[in-house]
Design an enzyme around this catalytic site. Structure first.
Site, PDB file in Angstrom:
ATOM      1  N   SER A 153       0.862  -1.190   0.000  1.00  0.00           N
ATOM      2  CA  SER A 153       0.000   0.000   0.000  1.00  0.00           C
ATOM      3  C   SER A 153       0.890   1.228   0.000  1.00  0.00           C
ATOM      4  CB  SER A 153      -0.859   0.016   1.269  1.00  0.00           C
ATOM      5  OG  SER A 153      -1.414   1.299   1.472  1.00  0.00           O
ATOM      6  N   TYR A 210      -1.419  -0.637  10.507  1.00  0.00           N
ATOM      7  CA  TYR A 210      -1.639  -1.039   9.104  1.00  0.00           C
ATOM      8  C   TYR A 210      -0.429  -0.667   8.248  1.00  0.00           C
ATOM      9  CZ  TYR A 210      -3.666  -1.226   4.391  1.00  0.00           C
ATOM     10  OH  TYR A 210      -3.898  -1.489   3.065  1.00  0.00           O
TER      11      TYR A 210
HETATM   12  P1  NDP Z   1     -11.456  -6.240   0.380  1.00  0.00           P
HETATM   13  O1  NDP Z   1     -11.886  -6.112   1.800  1.00  0.00           O
HETATM   14  O2  NDP Z   1     -12.474  -6.065  -0.682  1.00  0.00           O
HETATM   15  O3  NDP Z   1     -10.742  -7.647   0.155  1.00  0.00           O
HETATM   16  C1  NDP Z   1     -10.027  -8.315   1.158  1.00  0.00           C
HETATM   17  C2  NDP Z   1      -9.965  -9.779   0.782  1.00  0.00           C
HETATM   18  O4  NDP Z   1      -9.190 -10.478   1.751  1.00  0.00           O
HETATM   19  C3  NDP Z   1     -11.342 -10.429   0.754  1.00  0.00           C
HETATM   20  O5  NDP Z   1     -11.424 -11.263  -0.381  1.00  0.00           O
HETATM   21  C4  NDP Z   1     -11.353 -11.273   1.998  1.00  0.00           C
HETATM   22  O6  NDP Z   1     -12.150 -12.424   1.802  1.00  0.00           O
HETATM   23  C5  NDP Z   1      -9.888 -11.651   2.105  1.00  0.00           C
HETATM   24  N1  NDP Z   1      -9.538 -12.088   3.452  1.00  0.00           N
HETATM   25  C6  NDP Z   1      -9.723 -11.405   4.602  1.00  0.00           C
HETATM   26  N2  NDP Z   1      -9.322 -12.147   5.635  1.00  0.00           N
HETATM   27  C7  NDP Z   1      -8.885 -13.325   5.125  1.00  0.00           C
HETATM   28  C8  NDP Z   1      -8.367 -14.516   5.684  1.00  0.00           C
HETATM   29  N3  NDP Z   1      -8.187 -14.627   7.004  1.00  0.00           N
HETATM   30  N4  NDP Z   1      -8.049 -15.538   4.868  1.00  0.00           N
HETATM   31  C9  NDP Z   1      -8.237 -15.436   3.532  1.00  0.00           C
HETATM   32  N5  NDP Z   1      -8.709 -14.325   2.940  1.00  0.00           N
HETATM   33  C10 NDP Z   1      -9.032 -13.296   3.730  1.00  0.00           C
HETATM   34  O7  NDP Z   1     -10.298  -5.190   0.210  1.00  0.00           O
HETATM   35  P2  NDP Z   1      -9.256  -4.874  -0.983  1.00  0.00           P
HETATM   36  O8  NDP Z   1      -9.594  -5.613  -2.194  1.00  0.00           O
HETATM   37  O9  NDP Z   1      -9.141  -3.401  -1.028  1.00  0.00           O
HETATM   38  O10 NDP Z   1      -7.919  -5.416  -0.328  1.00  0.00           O
HETATM   39  C11 NDP Z   1      -6.975  -6.217  -1.004  1.00  0.00           C
HETATM   40  C12 NDP Z   1      -5.584  -5.792  -0.593  1.00  0.00           C
HETATM   41  O11 NDP Z   1      -5.334  -4.477  -1.066  1.00  0.00           O
HETATM   42  C13 NDP Z   1      -5.339  -5.741   0.896  1.00  0.00           C
HETATM   43  O12 NDP Z   1      -4.076  -6.307   1.176  1.00  0.00           O
HETATM   44  C14 NDP Z   1      -5.316  -4.255   1.203  1.00  0.00           C
HETATM   45  O13 NDP Z   1      -4.551  -3.955   2.338  1.00  0.00           O
HETATM   46  C15 NDP Z   1      -4.704  -3.716  -0.067  1.00  0.00           C
HETATM   47  N6  NDP Z   1      -4.902  -2.309  -0.346  1.00  0.00           N
HETATM   48  C16 NDP Z   1      -6.165  -1.819  -0.511  1.00  0.00           C
HETATM   49  C17 NDP Z   1      -6.351  -0.470  -0.754  1.00  0.00           C
HETATM   50  C18 NDP Z   1      -7.718   0.134  -0.857  1.00  0.00           C
HETATM   51  O14 NDP Z   1      -7.832   1.381  -0.788  1.00  0.00           O
HETATM   52  N7  NDP Z   1      -8.787  -0.660  -1.035  1.00  0.00           N
HETATM   53  C19 NDP Z   1      -5.212   0.444  -0.895  1.00  0.00           C
HETATM   54  C20 NDP Z   1      -3.943  -0.186  -0.730  1.00  0.00           C
HETATM   55  C21 NDP Z   1      -3.803  -1.508  -0.485  1.00  0.00           C
HETATM   56  P3  NDP Z   1     -12.939 -13.258   2.915  1.00  0.00           P
HETATM   57  O15 NDP Z   1     -13.517 -12.278   3.892  1.00  0.00           O
HETATM   58  O16 NDP Z   1     -13.966 -13.987   2.099  1.00  0.00           O
HETATM   59  O17 NDP Z   1     -11.930 -14.182   3.520  1.00  0.00           O
END
Ligand code: NDP
Length: 258
Positions: free
Chosen positions: A152, A165
């Protein structure tokens, strides 16, 4: 092996995408499939994964749902075994699952600190442990493999109340640089993607009122990135010639100052 084309440069490749049930991961899985890869999609919400697999298959792609929690090492090893059994092993890992829970440090929200460390650091490492052998093997066989980690912009910049974070994401970026040096000699490319704000479910998990207001204000004053913007970046990294490893990509909303 199937022939590659410019439109489908990832034909013949096998991708694993974590955090694939929503946001960036779901978009990346769909895009990698459009580019020709077979895609194993991993997250905890099985129904979401089944819907995603159905969408990919409807568009002519091949996908495999892996319902697993990345904080569970054993489940990840079992997931890696399934990818090996059904797709012959991964040559592209998009290591993307993560959670963002900002709060002032003096609130001592230690459960939220731990959730972020468990997922963004330990979960990321469990995934690396499960799939690195497949990546190294694939690179030896076909000349290239990719490990792409989602970091990020928080890894670089200072956002008040985002300390834990941001520190987990600084870990991801620094780890990626080390792994690139270490695995590059084995033809495994390693990259970190550092997005600014992307409109996903990430923001919906935030409980801190100040951070919620900051995010809402930001949403009203700039156009956020979409998950598809990041998906295209992932596809681009994996489609580069094997000799080229784009190590770190910062992708910002045009209107986000820092
Ligand atoms: P979302 O919340 O939409 O996606 C997060 C994903 O992680 C979901 O598919 C969730 O699925 C999965 N997840 C959460 N916990 C677990 C677990 N214990 N085991 C397996 N899967 C898990 O957010 P984003 O798509 O935005 O996030 C994706 C990445 O991007 C993250 O690493 C985030 O930090 C990073 N990021 C996002 C930004 C933003 O502004 N959105 C900016 C910069 C970085 P489920 O709950 O079904 O397990």
């Amino acid at each position: 092996m199937a022939t590659q084309s410019i439109a489908r440069p990832l034909t013949g490749r096998v991708a694993v995408v974590t955090g694939a049930s929503s946001g960036i991961g779901a978009a990346a899985a769909e895009h990698l499939a459009e580019l020709g890869a077979r895609v194993a999609v991993l997250a905890r919400r099985a129904e979401r994964l089944d819907d995603l697999v159905a969408r990919i298959e409807k568009n002519g792609g091949q996908a495999l749902a892996l319902a697993a929690d990345v904080t569970d090492k054993t489940a990840l090893l079992a997931a890696a075994d399934r990818v090996a059994a059904e797709f012959g092993g991964a040559d592209l890992l998009f290591n993307n699952a993560g959670v963002m829970l900002p709060a002032p440090i003096e609130e001592l929200a230690t459960d939220q600190w731990q959730r972020q460390i468990d997922l963004n650091v330990s979960g990321l490492m469990n995934t690396i442990a499960a799939f690195t052998p497949q990546l190294v093997r694939a690179a030896a066989e076909r000349g290239v493999a990719d490990l792409i980690n989602t970091s990020s912009i928080a890894a670089q910049n200072i956002f008040p109340n985002f300390a834990v974070y941001s520190a987990t994401k600084a870990y991801v970026t620094h780890l990626s640089r080390h792994l690139r040096a270490e695995l590059g000699t084995k033809k495994v490319r390693v990259a970190a993607i550092e997005p600014g704000i992307v409109a996903t479910e990430l923001q919906s998990h935030v409980t801190d009122q100040g951070a919620r207001e900051w995010l809402q204000d930001s949403k009203e004053t700039m156009e956020w990135l979409t998950p598809q913007d990041i998906a295209q970046t992932v596809g681009f990294l994996a489609s580069l010639p094997p000799r080229a490893n784009l190590q770190q990509v910062t992708i910002m909303p045009t209107g986000q100052p820092s």
